[in-house]
Scaffold this active site. Structure first.
Site: not given
Length: 258
Positions: A22-24, A29, A158
């Site tokens: 994910t977030g690749g 990623g 964060y």
């Protein structure tokens, strides 16, 4: 030093495996997706920006699925696509996330909801929905952060989300007992990616100053590279780590250890 992780690749380490990153489409990623491809896997990537996904698919030969992990409907569509095309999932790198610098007195409810929604809720439901496709011998790696155990100024939201991710991994290692599905966390230190500009809003001089400072307080005397994080993810997802679950592996040049 910076080419070591790239050159030392086991080209059949993940042969035949079905992988989701994910977030690749950029940063850590993208580097990890590239490594899995070079190691023989069939790789799916997700992201919110279609143009970047298309570029990654053309460059790497991955299968790109547009979607936002903070949205349940998008996650359902992502996993339905993997089920239809491949029928299973062997490795999940739950990498998608984000953050920004905001001091305590400036944090808004919208910012809190945004990053807990992506980094914690999104990660939780990514893993939950992936499990229906994962059988014995599968592996999950969560993207944490070295800041989960540090106290960087103006980065509290964060850091808290990444501490939550680490906590979830411990619980999930227990939840998955008896299923032979391993779950671990990779915790990068300072590794410059496009997100330093797009998410954190830093300019070139700020990035240069920050990396110089980090290098000065890190035992290895430098910052890391995306390939070095990708190598750690590949290891944790591989049979070489078959008796490792529930751990947090810091890839930070030793910064958090001194």
């Amino acid at each position: 030093m910076k080419t070591l992780a790239t050159s030392n690749i086991h080209t059949t380490r993940h042969a035949g495996k079905i992988v989701l990153v994910t977030g690749g489409s950029s940063g850590l990623g993208l580097a990890t997706a590239e490594r899995f491809v070079r190691e023989g896997a069939t790789v799916y990537i997700t992201g919110r920006r279609q143009a970047e996904l298309d570029d990654a698919a053309a460059k790497l030969g991955v299968i790109a699925i547009q979607g936002d992990i903070a949205k349940a409907a998008d996650l359902d569509r992502i996993f339905a696509t993997i089920r239809e095309k491949s029928g299973r999932l062997d490795i999940l790198f739950a990498n998608a996330g984000g953050g920004e610098f905001t001091s305590l007195d400036q944090v808004t409810e919208a910012q809190f909801d945004k990053y807990f929604g992506i980094n914690v809720k999104g990660t939780l439901f990514t893993v939950q929905k992936a499990l229906s496709l994962m059988g014995p011998g599968s592996a999950i790696v969560l993207n944490g952060s070295a800041v989960s155990i540090k106290g960087p100024a103006a980065f509290g939201v964060y850091a808290a989300t990444k501490a939550a991710v680490r906590s979830l991994a411990r619980t999930w290692a227990s939840d998955l007992k008896g299923r032979d599905i391993r779950i671990n966390v990779v915790a990068p230190g300072t590794v410059v990616t496009p997100g330093y500009k797009t998410e954190l809003g830093m300019n070139d001089q700020q990035i240069a100053d920050f990396t110089a400072y980090t290098a000065s307080i890190t035992p290895l005397g430098r910052t890391g590279t995306p390939d070095e994080v990708a190598a750690a993810v590949s290891f944790l997802a591989s049979d070489d780590a078959s008796y490792i679950t529930g751990v947090e592996l810091f890839v930070d040049g030793g910064q958090t250890q001194i």
